[in-house]
Design an enzyme around this catalytic site. Structure first.
Site, short mmCIF file in Angstrom:
data_model
loop_
_atom_site.label_atom_id
_atom_site.label_comp_id
_atom_site.label_asym_id
_atom_site.label_seq_id
_atom_site.Cartn_x
_atom_site.Cartn_y
_atom_site.Cartn_z
N ASP A 56 0.81 -1.20 -0.18
CA ASP A 56 -0.04 0.15 -0.12
C ASP A 56 0.92 1.28 -0.21
O ASP A 56 1.82 1.36 0.66
CB ASP A 56 -0.91 -0.04 1.29
N LYS A 67 -8.13 0.78 -4.77
CA LYS A 67 -9.29 0.38 -4.19
C LYS A 67 -10.41 1.07 -4.70
O LYS A 67 -10.54 2.14 -4.63
CB LYS A 67 -9.25 0.52 -2.75
N ARG A 69 -6.79 -20.78 7.74
CA ARG A 69 -7.23 -22.01 8.14
C ARG A 69 -8.89 -22.44 8.00
O ARG A 69 -8.90 -23.38 7.55
CB ARG A 69 -7.01 -21.82 9.65
N GLY A 78 -2.93 -7.15 8.33
CA GLY A 78 -2.33 -7.59 9.70
C GLY A 78 -0.79 -7.91 9.47
O GLY A 78 -0.01 -8.20 10.72
N GLY A 122 -0.12 -3.60 3.94
CA GLY A 122 -0.82 -2.33 3.94
C GLY A 122 -0.07 -1.31 4.92
O GLY A 122 0.80 -0.46 4.45
N SER A 123 -0.20 -1.13 6.16
CA SER A 123 0.16 -0.19 7.06
C SER A 123 1.46 -0.55 7.57
O SER A 123 2.50 0.14 8.04
CB SER A 123 -0.71 -0.04 8.17
#
Length: 335
Positions: A30, A87, A171, A257, A278-279
């Site tokens: 990102d 996006k 999972r 995450g 992302g971040s």
């Protein structure tokens, strides 16, 4: 549908999935400006995702998160030679059309932005640009693939620096695929019927408001001109393909995450085809080093000695958030 149209649609889907395969095994980062895009490219990113804010800042700002400004996307496209993605909001076909007209390489119909449609996602087969979509489970993944997504990613919980939800989604999908492989075709058809049920929500809501029974007629269109049975048949074919392949029939990335090289390596070890960050890059204390380290971790995910070396002197990762502390769960957006 005539034979020529079927051939053209299949050709278009093949091209879209072909682009997704080109970024397989890589890291997509990102970025919010040209400088960040250049850092990502120099670090070895296979593509960048253009946003107005990284997910952590979107979460902090609150309000309504929309498609990035056209000028910002163009600035990023002009700054790098690698593919640029952007996006749009879930269900916001007009934003997607604008992104396609701009010439972005892939559109992410993303739960990180505020959803525009409470009932449906975009029917992506109407577009020439390929789409990537998030999924928490096999049902969401298969619905997005049936709609035309060329790539799937976990939703995780974007902007938290917490990998737990991405692990949960991997999972859930992997275990459901193993279950599908043990099922008979008749049992799989029942799963297809269950997975198609979210498309009934609008029709059922209208029937309830009108005081009518919650059921649809055999020939009643419920989404983009398709009947419930036609949607079931389409999903059933995808599930049979999954049974045969033992995996999703499209490229499947981890997202939501990922904050450290170890997080990226974990996702690859769990069978992912690549990683979105992302971040995690630009909220770390040393973005260039963190970016390079995460790229190297994806390339060497099964070499612990190399991972240990990669993880040295890369600065502090982004501050993480416990999932229980969140006021907004972005992963729950979409159907």
């Amino acid at each position: 549908m005539d034979k020529l149209k079927i051939i053209m649609e299949k050709g278009t889907e093949r091209l879209k999935r072909g682009f997704a395969k080109m970024v397989k095994g890589g890291v997509i980062m990102d970025v919010t400006n040209a400088e960040q895009a250049r850092i990502a490219e120099e670090a070895g990113a296979v593509a960048v995702m253009a946003l107005h804010k990284v997910p952590a800042d979107i979460r902090k700002a609150g309000g309504v998160a929309r498609m990035a400004p056209v000028e910002k996307i163009q600035e990023i496209m002009d700054a790098v030679t690698i593919p640029v993605m952007a996006k749009c909001r879930i269900g916001h076909e007009a934003e997607a059309r604008i992104l396609e007209a701009l010439g972005v390489d892939m559109i992410d119909e993303s739960e990180v932005l505020t959803p525009a449609d409470p009932f449906f996602h975009i029917y992506k087969k109407k577009f020439t640009a390929p789409f990537v979509c998030g999924a928490r489970n096999l049902g969401e993944a298969v619905r997005r693939i049936w709609e035309g997504a060329a790539m799937i990613r976990t939703k995780g919980e974007a902007g938290t620096g917490n990998i737990v939800e991405a692990v949960r989604h991997v999972r859930l999908v992997n275990e459901n695929i193993r279950l599908i492989q043990r099922m008979t075709d008749e049992e799989i058809y029942g799963v297809a019927e269950k997975f198609a049920e979210p498309y009934l929500r609008l029709a059922f809501s209208v029937k309830e408001i009108s005081g009518l029974p919650k059921r649809v007629l055999e020939n009643e269109p419920i989404y983009e001109g398709f009947t419930y049975r036609e949607i079931v048949e389409g999903i059933y074919k995808i599930l049979l393909e999954i049974k045969k392949l033992g995996r999703l029939p499209v490229v499947n990335f981890a997202a939501g995450g990922v904050a450290t090289p170890a997080d990226a390596a974990l996702m690859m070890a769990m069978g992912m085809d690549g990683v979105f960050v992302g971040s995690g890059i630009f909220k770390s204390s040393n973005p260039p080093k963190m970016a390079r380290a995460i790229v190297e971790a994806v390339n060497h995910w099964d070499e612990p000695d190399v991972l240990a070396e990669i993880s040295r002197e890369i600065g502090e990762p982004m501050r993480g958030q416990a999932i229980e502390e969140l006021q907004v769960r972005m992963e729950e957006r979409g159907v």
